[in-house]
Write an enzyme that holds these catalytic residues in place. Structure first.
Site, PDB file in Angstrom:
ATOM      1  N   SER A   1     -10.814  -0.921   2.874  1.00 26.30           N
ATOM      2  CA  SER A   1     -10.117  -1.038   4.169  1.00 26.30           C
ATOM      3  C   SER A   1      -9.770   0.355   4.674  1.00 26.30           C
ATOM      4  O   SER A   1      -9.158   1.140   3.951  1.00 26.30           O
ATOM      5  CB  SER A   1      -8.815  -1.820   4.008  1.00 26.30           C
ATOM      6  OG  SER A   1      -9.066  -3.111   3.523  1.00 26.30           O
TER       7      SER A   1
ATOM      8  N   GLU B   1      -5.507   4.103   6.019  1.00 29.26           N
ATOM      9  CA  GLU B   1      -5.059   3.812   4.649  1.00 29.26           C
ATOM     10  C   GLU B   1      -5.451   4.889   3.629  1.00 29.26           C
ATOM     11  O   GLU B   1      -4.616   5.368   2.876  1.00 29.26           O
ATOM     12  CB  GLU B   1      -5.584   2.431   4.235  1.00 29.26           C
ATOM     13  CG  GLU B   1      -4.924   1.892   2.992  1.00 29.26           C
ATOM     14  CD  GLU B   1      -5.914   1.262   2.040  1.00 29.26           C
ATOM     15  OE1 GLU B   1      -6.790   1.975   1.517  1.00 29.26           O
ATOM     16  OE2 GLU B   1      -5.799   0.041   1.817  1.00 29.26           O
TER      17      GLU B   1
ATOM     18  N   ARG C   1       0.840  -1.215   0.000  1.00 30.13           N
ATOM     19  CA  ARG C   1       0.000   0.000   0.000  1.00 30.13           C
ATOM     20  C   ARG C   1       0.873   1.262   0.000  1.00 30.13           C
ATOM     21  O   ARG C   1       0.566   2.248   0.675  1.00 30.13           O
ATOM     22  CB  ARG C   1      -0.928   0.025   1.220  1.00 30.13           C
ATOM     23  CG  ARG C   1      -1.954  -1.091   1.260  1.00 30.13           C
ATOM     24  CD  ARG C   1      -2.958  -0.943   0.111  1.00 30.13           C
ATOM     25  NE  ARG C   1      -4.042  -1.889   0.227  1.00 30.13           N
ATOM     26  CZ  ARG C   1      -4.035  -3.120  -0.267  1.00 30.13           C
ATOM     27  NH1 ARG C   1      -2.961  -3.576  -0.908  1.00 30.13           N
ATOM     28  NH2 ARG C   1      -5.093  -3.901  -0.138  1.00 30.13           N
TER      29      ARG C   1
HETATM   30  P1  FAD Z   1      -9.003   8.492  -5.627  1.00 27.54           P
HETATM   31  O1  FAD Z   1      -9.734   8.088  -4.431  1.00 27.54           O
HETATM   32  O2  FAD Z   1      -9.693   9.398  -6.592  1.00 27.54           O
HETATM   33  O3  FAD Z   1      -7.593   9.012  -5.284  1.00 27.54           O
HETATM   34  C1  FAD Z   1      -6.790   8.356  -4.323  1.00 27.54           C
HETATM   35  C2  FAD Z   1      -5.459   9.116  -4.185  1.00 27.54           C
HETATM   36  O4  FAD Z   1      -4.751   9.042  -5.413  1.00 27.54           O
HETATM   37  C3  FAD Z   1      -5.661  10.617  -3.914  1.00 27.54           C
HETATM   38  O5  FAD Z   1      -4.599  11.045  -3.090  1.00 27.54           O
HETATM   39  C4  FAD Z   1      -5.568  11.254  -5.287  1.00 27.54           C
HETATM   40  O6  FAD Z   1      -5.137  12.606  -5.261  1.00 27.54           O
HETATM   41  C5  FAD Z   1      -4.528  10.359  -5.955  1.00 27.54           C
HETATM   42  N1  FAD Z   1      -4.734  10.274  -7.401  1.00 27.54           N
HETATM   43  C6  FAD Z   1      -5.844   9.852  -8.054  1.00 27.54           C
HETATM   44  N2  FAD Z   1      -5.639   9.885  -9.384  1.00 27.54           N
HETATM   45  C7  FAD Z   1      -4.380  10.339  -9.569  1.00 27.54           C
HETATM   46  C8  FAD Z   1      -3.582  10.614 -10.731  1.00 27.54           C
HETATM   47  N3  FAD Z   1      -4.040  10.410 -11.960  1.00 27.54           N
HETATM   48  N4  FAD Z   1      -2.320  11.104 -10.526  1.00 27.54           N
HETATM   49  C9  FAD Z   1      -1.828  11.322  -9.276  1.00 27.54           C
HETATM   50  N5  FAD Z   1      -2.541  11.085  -8.162  1.00 27.54           N
HETATM   51  C10 FAD Z   1      -3.791  10.589  -8.311  1.00 27.54           C
HETATM   52  N6  FAD Z   1      -7.601  -0.867  -2.707  1.00 27.54           N
HETATM   53  C11 FAD Z   1      -6.762  -1.915  -2.812  1.00 27.54           C
HETATM   54  O7  FAD Z   1      -5.547  -1.734  -2.940  1.00 27.54           O
HETATM   55  N7  FAD Z   1      -7.232  -3.198  -2.774  1.00 27.54           N
HETATM   56  C12 FAD Z   1      -8.536  -3.484  -2.631  1.00 27.54           C
HETATM   57  O8  FAD Z   1      -8.916  -4.642  -2.605  1.00 27.54           O
HETATM   58  C13 FAD Z   1      -9.447  -2.401  -2.512  1.00 27.54           C
HETATM   59  N8  FAD Z   1     -10.757  -2.635  -2.341  1.00 27.54           N
HETATM   60  C14 FAD Z   1     -11.627  -1.593  -2.205  1.00 27.54           C
HETATM   61  C15 FAD Z   1     -12.989  -1.867  -2.031  1.00 27.54           C
HETATM   62  C16 FAD Z   1     -13.904  -0.850  -1.901  1.00 27.54           C
HETATM   63  C17 FAD Z   1     -15.371  -1.179  -1.713  1.00 27.54           C
HETATM   64  C18 FAD Z   1     -13.456   0.508  -1.954  1.00 27.54           C
HETATM   65  C19 FAD Z   1     -14.455   1.629  -1.854  1.00 27.54           C
HETATM   66  C20 FAD Z   1     -12.101   0.797  -2.115  1.00 27.54           C
HETATM   67  C21 FAD Z   1     -11.177  -0.251  -2.241  1.00 27.54           C
HETATM   68  N9  FAD Z   1      -9.791  -0.016  -2.409  1.00 27.54           N
HETATM   69  C22 FAD Z   1      -8.926  -1.071  -2.557  1.00 27.54           C
HETATM   70  C23 FAD Z   1      -9.268   1.355  -2.424  1.00 27.54           C
HETATM   71  C24 FAD Z   1      -9.358   2.059  -3.808  1.00 27.54           C
HETATM   72  O9  FAD Z   1     -10.301   1.439  -4.636  1.00 27.54           O
HETATM   73  C25 FAD Z   1      -8.008   2.091  -4.524  1.00 27.54           C
HETATM   74  O10 FAD Z   1      -7.039   2.739  -3.727  1.00 27.54           O
HETATM   75  C26 FAD Z   1      -8.088   2.811  -5.878  1.00 27.54           C
HETATM   76  O11 FAD Z   1      -6.878   2.706  -6.562  1.00 27.54           O
HETATM   77  C27 FAD Z   1      -8.458   4.297  -5.740  1.00 27.54           C
HETATM   78  O12 FAD Z   1      -8.738   4.771  -7.038  1.00 27.54           O
HETATM   79  P2  FAD Z   1      -9.520   6.122  -7.261  1.00 27.54           P
HETATM   80  O13 FAD Z   1      -9.459   6.440  -8.717  1.00 27.54           O
HETATM   81  O14 FAD Z   1     -10.865   6.046  -6.669  1.00 27.54           O
HETATM   82  O15 FAD Z   1      -8.607   7.130  -6.453  1.00 27.54           O
HETATM   83  N1  EPU Z   2     -11.051 -11.009   9.603  1.00 31.81           N
HETATM   84  C1  EPU Z   2     -11.784 -11.189  10.761  1.00 31.81           C
HETATM   85  N2  EPU Z   2     -12.818 -10.322  11.000  1.00 31.81           N
HETATM   86  C2  EPU Z   2     -13.126  -9.304  10.152  1.00 31.81           C
HETATM   87  C3  EPU Z   2     -12.371  -9.130   8.974  1.00 31.81           C
HETATM   88  C4  EPU Z   2     -11.328  -9.993   8.716  1.00 31.81           C
HETATM   89  O1  EPU Z   2     -11.516 -12.081  11.547  1.00 31.81           O
HETATM   90  O2  EPU Z   2     -14.084  -8.582  10.448  1.00 31.81           O
HETATM   91  C5  EPU Z   2      -9.976 -11.967   9.288  1.00 31.81           C
HETATM   92  C6  EPU Z   2     -10.411 -12.890   8.139  1.00 31.81           C
HETATM   93  O3  EPU Z   2     -11.124 -13.994   8.613  1.00 31.81           O
HETATM   94  C7  EPU Z   2      -9.088 -13.288   7.535  1.00 31.81           C
HETATM   95  C8  EPU Z   2      -8.216 -12.051   7.758  1.00 31.81           C
HETATM   96  O4  EPU Z   2      -8.849 -11.287   8.798  1.00 31.81           O
HETATM   97  O5  EPU Z   2      -8.528 -14.351   8.239  1.00 31.81           O
HETATM   98  C9  EPU Z   2      -8.015 -11.208   6.511  1.00 31.81           C
HETATM   99  O6  EPU Z   2      -9.285 -10.776   6.005  1.00 31.81           O
HETATM  100  P1  EPU Z   2      -9.534 -10.514   4.448  1.00 31.81           P
HETATM  101  O7  EPU Z   2      -9.139 -11.696   3.653  1.00 31.81           O
HETATM  102  O8  EPU Z   2     -10.914  -9.989   4.302  1.00 31.81           O
HETATM  103  O9  EPU Z   2      -8.479  -9.396   4.052  1.00 31.81           O
HETATM  104  P2  EPU Z   2      -7.982  -8.069   4.768  1.00 31.81           P
HETATM  105  O10 EPU Z   2      -6.595  -8.290   5.266  1.00 31.81           O
HETATM  106  O11 EPU Z   2      -8.991  -7.584   5.743  1.00 31.81           O
HETATM  107  C10 EPU Z   2      -6.840  -7.124   2.641  1.00 31.81           C
HETATM  108  C11 EPU Z   2      -6.785  -5.809   1.931  1.00 31.81           C
HETATM  109  C12 EPU Z   2      -8.015  -5.652   1.049  1.00 31.81           C
HETATM  110  C13 EPU Z   2      -8.032  -6.769   0.025  1.00 31.81           C
HETATM  111  C14 EPU Z   2      -8.086  -8.113   0.791  1.00 31.81           C
HETATM  112  C15 EPU Z   2      -8.006  -9.294  -0.151  1.00 31.81           C
HETATM  113  C16 EPU Z   2      -5.526  -4.294   3.336  1.00 31.81           C
HETATM  114  C17 EPU Z   2      -5.553  -3.113   4.239  1.00 31.81           C
HETATM  115  N3  EPU Z   2      -6.707  -4.724   2.885  1.00 31.81           N
HETATM  116  O12 EPU Z   2      -7.951  -7.068   3.542  1.00 31.81           O
HETATM  117  O13 EPU Z   2      -7.894  -4.406   0.360  1.00 31.81           O
HETATM  118  O14 EPU Z   2      -9.144  -6.671  -0.831  1.00 31.81           O
HETATM  119  O15 EPU Z   2      -6.961  -8.181   1.689  1.00 31.81           O
HETATM  120  O16 EPU Z   2      -6.709  -9.413  -0.630  1.00 31.81           O
HETATM  121  O17 EPU Z   2      -4.449  -4.791   3.016  1.00 31.81           O
HETATM  122  C18 EPU Z   2      -8.421  -2.080   0.500  1.00 31.81           C
HETATM  123  O18 EPU Z   2      -7.199  -1.852   0.502  1.00 31.81           O
HETATM  124  O19 EPU Z   2      -9.277  -1.153   0.525  1.00 31.81           O
HETATM  125  C19 EPU Z   2      -8.896  -3.460   0.486  1.00 31.81           C
HETATM  126  C20 EPU Z   2     -10.190  -3.780   0.534  1.00 31.81           C
END
Ligand code: FAD
Ligand code: EPU
Length: 337
Positions: free
Chosen positions: A238, A333, A164
């Site tokens: 997250s 995050e 991240r």
């Molecule tokens: P924004 O929210 O619009 O921007 C995020 C940051 O990046 C800001 O600081 C912004 O200024 C900067 N930025 C945006 N575009 C540019 C650009 N073109 N140039 C320079 N800076 C820029 N993230 C994960 O890593 N893994 C996940 O599994 C994951 N799951 C998610 C699930 C949900 C339901 C949600 C809501 C979010 C999740 N995220 C996850 C977080 C998010 O989706 C990612 O970080 C994504 O890359 C953000 O993209 P965005 O276009 O919405 O960025």
């Molecule tokens: N867990 C619990 N209780 C909860 C949530 C999770 O016990 O309420 C336990 C799960 O059972 C599992 C472990 O925690 O054993 C990990 O959970 P999960 O697989 O859901 O993944 P996470 O570590 O919570 C990370 C990323 C996610 C990404 C998933 C899948 C971070 C901060 N988050 O979540 O990214 O989608 O792994 O790879 O690293 C994001 O960055 O926004 C994001 C959603």
């Protein structure tokens, strides 16, 4: 290009906070971005690039020029026996881009299906899920330098990707707007199914044969089951990073909590922040209009009408409870503005 004033960002942040930007513009090209830089310099306000708004917390009205980066286009730039090189504009929707790559028989991004947001933001925090991070398939990116107005190429090494993390959160924070990203994808699919119950989900769908679309759809199913849809319940995924601790703290935790979830990580241990919050009794916890999601405690949600202060207050409360109980610090995050 139309510069808008006092523009509502409600639809452009996935928490749905009712905040506005002093100035706002849609940039469809690098030339538009350069014009935006000139405008911001004249008005003496900072520039904030915006994609889908899914990884930020807007803590109040913003005295800045918000630039919605809307640069489109995707193309295969080369293909040989092993690798497919693909470049995408920063404004392309991430999930649609991933699905398009699979249709072009270019593999690697399937585990990153359904992550919200746009291509341009993906390198900022080196998005990751289900055992893959974009750094694994990243080649380079182009970004516009807000200081000089010149385009610069960043290689994999330049980006200093980590969990991240990237150089865009440190030494060049707020200095560049990413305009396009180039990926080195694989001609042949190598399924990565070791994370959680992904393998089981894929096998249920298709038996032994796991094609890329099956993997992508399995990832989507798992995600839809445990992550809230921001269109229904405001959230930014997250809310905290999974904390990395040393062996000594892990051993201590394991004595008191034998079921603590930990993964080896660069010589240390990554704890599941969701588990810590859950085990502290805060899964599904609600404080006014904000709370933790009842299926994933790491996701903070806006139940409707919450203010950014409500959310940051809850985040602080969770940080305190987790610290007092486990001695572990949780780091937020999404970027807070
Ligand atoms: P924004 O929210 O619009 O921007 C995020 C940051 O990046 C800001 O600081 C912004 O200024 C900067 N930025 C945006 N575009 C540019 C650009 N073109 N140039 C320079 N800076 C820029 N993230 C994960 O890593 N893994 C996940 O599994 C994951 N799951 C998610 C699930 C949900 C339901 C949600 C809501 C979010 C999740 N995220 C996850 C977080 C998010 O989706 C990612 O970080 C994504 O890359 C953000 O993209 P965005 O276009 O919405 O960025
Ligand atoms: N867990 C619990 N209780 C909860 C949530 C999770 O016990 O309420 C336990 C799960 O059972 C599992 C472990 O925690 O054993 C990990 O959970 P999960 O697989 O859901 O993944 P996470 O570590 O919570 C990370 C990323 C996610 C990404 C998933 C899948 C971070 C901060 N988050 O979540 O990214 O989608 O792994 O790879 O690293 C994001 O960055 O926004 C994001 C959603």
């Amino acid at each position: 290009m139309r510069m808008l004033e006092n523009y509502s960002l409600e639809a452009l942040n996935t928490f749905g906070f009712r905040v506005s930007a002093r100035y706002f513009v849609e940039a469809n090209s690098v030339e538009d971005l350069r014009e935006a830089i000139r405008f911001a310099a004249e008005k003496q306000v900072p520039i904030v690039p915006l994609g889908g708004g899914s990884n930020l917390v807007l803590s109040g009205d913003q005295d800045a020029l918000f630039v919605h980066v809307n640069i489109h286009g995707k193309k295969i730039t080369s293909r040989n026996d092993d690798l497919v090189s693909i470049t995408a504009g920063a404004g392309e929707n991430w999930h649609e881009f991933v699905r398009w790559t699979l249709g072009e028989q270019a593999y690697g991004l399937e585990n990153l299906s359904l992550i919200p947001g746009n291509v341009g933001a993906a390198p900022i925090q080196n998005i990751g899920a289900y055992g893959v991070e974009i750094k694994d398939y990243f080649h380079s990116l182009e970004a516009l330098d807000l200081q000089s107005g010149a385009l610069k190429t960043f290689t994999l090494e330049d980006c200093q990707f980590g969990y991240r993390d990237s150089v865009f959160k440190h030494s060049v924070r707020d200095r560049f707007i990413i305009t396009s990203v180039t990926f080195s994808l694989a001609e042949k699919l190598s399924p990565k199914l070791d994370y959680g119950r992904l393998k089981q989900e894929v096998e249920q769908r298709s038996g032994e044969c796991s094609d890329a679309f099956t993997i992508s759809e399995s990832v989507c199913d798992i995600r839809m089951e445990k992550l809230p849809d921001p269109l229904v319940l405001g959230n930014a995924g997250s809310f905290f990073k999974n904390p990395v601790v040393d062996e000594c703290l892990l051993r201590k935790l394991q004595t008191d909590y034998p079921d603590v979830v930990a993964y080896p990580f660069e010589g240390r241990w990554k704890l599941a922040a969701g588990w810590l919050i859950d085990r502290a009794g805060l899964k599904g916890f609600r404080q006014g209009a904000v709370g933790t999601f009842n299926k994933q405690a790491l996701v903070l949600v806006n139940h409707g009408g919450a203010s950014p202060d409500d959310l940051l207050g809850l985040a602080h409360h969770i940080q305190n409870v987790v610290h007092n109980r486990f001695g572990v610090e949780l780091e937020i995050e999404p970027r807070v503005y």
